[in-house]
Scaffold this active site. Structure first.
Site, PDB file in Angstrom:
ATOM      1  N   ASN A   1      -4.023   7.110   4.003  1.00 25.84           N
ATOM      2  CA  ASN A   1      -3.973   5.975   4.884  1.00 25.84           C
ATOM      3  C   ASN A   1      -3.112   6.055   6.061  1.00 25.84           C
ATOM      4  O   ASN A   1      -1.844   5.965   5.828  1.00 25.84           O
ATOM      5  CB  ASN A   1      -3.805   4.804   4.363  1.00 25.84           C
ATOM      6  CG  ASN A   1      -3.991   3.385   5.415  1.00 25.84           C
ATOM      7  OD1 ASN A   1      -4.329   3.579   6.634  1.00 25.84           O
ATOM      8  ND2 ASN A   1      -3.778   2.339   4.937  1.00 25.84           N
TER       9      ASN A   1
ATOM     10  N   LYS B   1      -2.471   4.814   8.619  1.00 24.01           N
ATOM     11  CA  LYS B   1      -2.485   3.334   9.369  1.00 24.01           C
ATOM     12  C   LYS B   1      -2.386   3.660  11.026  1.00 24.01           C
ATOM     13  O   LYS B   1      -3.201   4.561  11.400  1.00 24.01           O
ATOM     14  CB  LYS B   1      -0.900   2.803   8.987  1.00 24.01           C
ATOM     15  CG  LYS B   1      -1.119   2.645   7.406  1.00 24.01           C
ATOM     16  CD  LYS B   1       0.257   1.712   6.803  1.00 24.01           C
ATOM     17  CE  LYS B   1       0.089   1.676   5.385  1.00 24.01           C
ATOM     18  NZ  LYS B   1       1.044   0.737   4.789  1.00 24.01           N
TER      19      LYS B   1
ATOM     20  N   HIS C   1      -7.408  -4.278   3.569  1.00 18.79           N
ATOM     21  CA  HIS C   1      -6.000  -3.686   3.405  1.00 18.79           C
ATOM     22  C   HIS C   1      -4.833  -4.925   3.789  1.00 18.79           C
ATOM     23  O   HIS C   1      -5.312  -5.840   4.483  1.00 18.79           O
ATOM     24  CB  HIS C   1      -5.346  -2.548   4.289  1.00 18.79           C
ATOM     25  CG  HIS C   1      -4.272  -1.949   4.125  1.00 18.79           C
ATOM     26  ND1 HIS C   1      -3.004  -2.624   4.364  1.00 18.79           N
ATOM     27  CD2 HIS C   1      -4.170  -0.869   3.230  1.00 18.79           C
ATOM     28  CE1 HIS C   1      -2.006  -1.858   3.902  1.00 18.79           C
ATOM     29  NE2 HIS C   1      -2.653  -0.794   3.296  1.00 18.79           N
TER      30      HIS C   1
ATOM     31  N   GLU D   1      -2.370  -5.400   5.063  1.00 17.49           N
ATOM     32  CA  GLU D   1      -1.818  -5.589   6.701  1.00 17.49           C
ATOM     33  C   GLU D   1      -2.884  -6.061   7.566  1.00 17.49           C
ATOM     34  O   GLU D   1      -2.707  -6.669   8.286  1.00 17.49           O
ATOM     35  CB  GLU D   1      -1.311  -4.001   7.172  1.00 17.49           C
ATOM     36  CG  GLU D   1      -0.118  -3.546   6.554  1.00 17.49           C
ATOM     37  CD  GLU D   1      -0.097  -2.335   6.443  1.00 17.49           C
ATOM     38  OE1 GLU D   1      -0.842  -1.462   7.060  1.00 17.49           O
ATOM     39  OE2 GLU D   1       1.061  -1.803   5.595  1.00 17.49           O
TER      40      GLU D   1
ATOM     41  N   GLU E   1      -2.954  -2.577  -4.412  1.00 15.72           N
ATOM     42  CA  GLU E   1      -1.697  -2.382  -3.784  1.00 15.72           C
ATOM     43  C   GLU E   1      -0.723  -3.736  -3.629  1.00 15.72           C
ATOM     44  O   GLU E   1      -0.977  -4.675  -3.026  1.00 15.72           O
ATOM     45  CB  GLU E   1      -2.100  -2.127  -2.444  1.00 15.72           C
ATOM     46  CG  GLU E   1      -2.639  -0.777  -2.121  1.00 15.72           C
ATOM     47  CD  GLU E   1      -2.379  -0.311  -0.888  1.00 15.72           C
ATOM     48  OE1 GLU E   1      -1.861   0.963  -0.604  1.00 15.72           O
ATOM     49  OE2 GLU E   1      -2.845  -0.903   0.285  1.00 15.72           O
TER      50      GLU E   1
ATOM     51  N   GLY F   1       5.318   0.360   1.394  1.00 13.80           N
ATOM     52  CA  GLY F   1       6.371   0.690   2.391  1.00 13.80           C
ATOM     53  C   GLY F   1       7.844   0.159   2.112  1.00 13.80           C
ATOM     54  O   GLY F   1       8.739   0.339   3.010  1.00 13.80           O
TER      55      GLY F   1
ATOM     56  N   SER G   1       3.782   2.907  -1.956  1.00 13.42           N
ATOM     57  CA  SER G   1       5.147   3.796  -2.275  1.00 13.42           C
ATOM     58  C   SER G   1       4.821   4.839  -2.920  1.00 13.42           C
ATOM     59  O   SER G   1       5.645   5.386  -3.764  1.00 13.42           O
ATOM     60  CB  SER G   1       6.278   2.979  -2.668  1.00 13.42           C
ATOM     61  OG  SER G   1       6.800   2.109  -1.534  1.00 13.42           O
TER      62      SER G   1
HETATM   63  P1  13P Z   1       3.100   3.234   1.443  1.00 12.93           P
HETATM   64  O1  13P Z   1       2.452   4.233   0.701  1.00 12.93           O
HETATM   65  O2  13P Z   1       3.685   3.515   2.772  1.00 12.93           O
HETATM   66  O3  13P Z   1       3.866   2.212   0.804  1.00 12.93           O
HETATM   67  O4  13P Z   1       1.675   2.352   1.939  1.00 12.93           O
HETATM   68  C1  13P Z   1       0.829   1.959   0.975  1.00 12.93           C
HETATM   69  C2  13P Z   1      -0.598   1.663   1.684  1.00 12.93           C
HETATM   70  O5  13P Z   1      -0.348   0.448   2.189  1.00 12.93           O
HETATM   71  C3  13P Z   1      -1.729   2.308   1.854  1.00 12.93           C
HETATM   72  O6  13P Z   1      -2.714   1.836   2.149  1.00 12.93           O
END
Ligand code: 13P
Length: 226
Positions: A8, A10, A93, A95, A148, A154, A186
């Site tokens: 991803n 993002k 997701h 976010e 997640e 992150g 992460s």
């Molecule tokens: P990170 O791997 O940066 O923690 O992000 C995880 C994530 O949200 C993947 O969709």
């Protein structure tokens, strides 16, 4: 069954050139993978160009709207994504839930429209309580689940393999026996072993590390050898 690595990106990178370079470095470094399905999910605007180079890598989007077309300014539909060469779409997701107020009900509609248009959805959940409403009226084996935990996204913090395993077991009880369940939050080349071997996930959803070609290649190569 093949393991899944979903990258991803993002809202990264900032230019098409950077996106092409990133994609091609990953593709070149991976060479042939046998036991792993690699899916890269860039921002919408790069999908058409990257589809020209995809070969063994599959493409996914990071969201889609549930209506096929019409007066929905700013939205992109599942039908449009399929037409561009996308096979997967990340939905729900954390976010999107946090910054764009997405609810389980809306995500359920998006999942249905993605499936109807032939996209395989990767449904992100932060906890098991979100599964039932998101999957209302949907065949559970048709959806990939990505667990997640918010605090792991992150942050560099991850659950222990035992904690992650207990979540995996809880999720698997709520879905079909052949539903693919991924871990995200992460993930890097050092800790991926724990999530696959010790916690028994069917793959990983990678954020930050998927923007570093070497790191992502190492994750895939490790998983491909299992
Ligand atoms: P990170 O791997 O940066 O923690 O992000 C995880 C994530 O949200 C993947 O969709």
């Amino acid at each position: 069954m093949k393991k899944f690595i979903v990258a991803n990106w993002k809202c990264n990178p900032t230019t098409l050139n950077q996106a092409k370079n990133l994609f091609n470095s990953i593709k070149k470094g991976l060479g042939a993978v046998k036991n792993t399905k690699v899916i890269i999910c860039p921002p919408f605007v790069y999908l058409e160009e990257l589809a020209k180079f995809k070969r063994t890598i599959s493409l996914g989007a990071q969201d889609c709207y549930f209506q096929e077309k019409g007066a929905f300014t700013g939205e992109v539909s599942a039908a449009m994504l399929k037409d561009l060469g996308c096979d997967y779409v990340i939905l729900g997701h954390s976010e999107r839930r946090k910054y764009f107020s997405e609810t389980n009900d809306l995500i359920n509609k998006k999942l249905k429209s993605a499936l109807e248009k032939g996209l395989k959805p990767v449904l992100c959940i932060e906890n098991t309580s979100q599964i039932k409403q998101c999957l209302k009226g949907i065949l559970k084996q048709k959806v990939i689940i990505a667990y997640e935990p918010i605090w792991a996204i992150g942050t560099g913090k991850t659950p222990s393999p035992a904690q992650a395993k207990s979540f995996n077991v809880k999720i698997k009880k709520l879905v079909a026996s052949n539903t693919i369940v991924l871990y995200g939050g992460s993930v890097n080349a050092k800790n991926v072993e724990g999530f696959i071997i010790k916690s028994g996930f069917d793959g990983v959803l990678v954020g930050g590390a998927s923007l570093k070609p070497k790191e992502l290649i190492n994750i895939v190569k490790f998983v491909d050898r299992i």
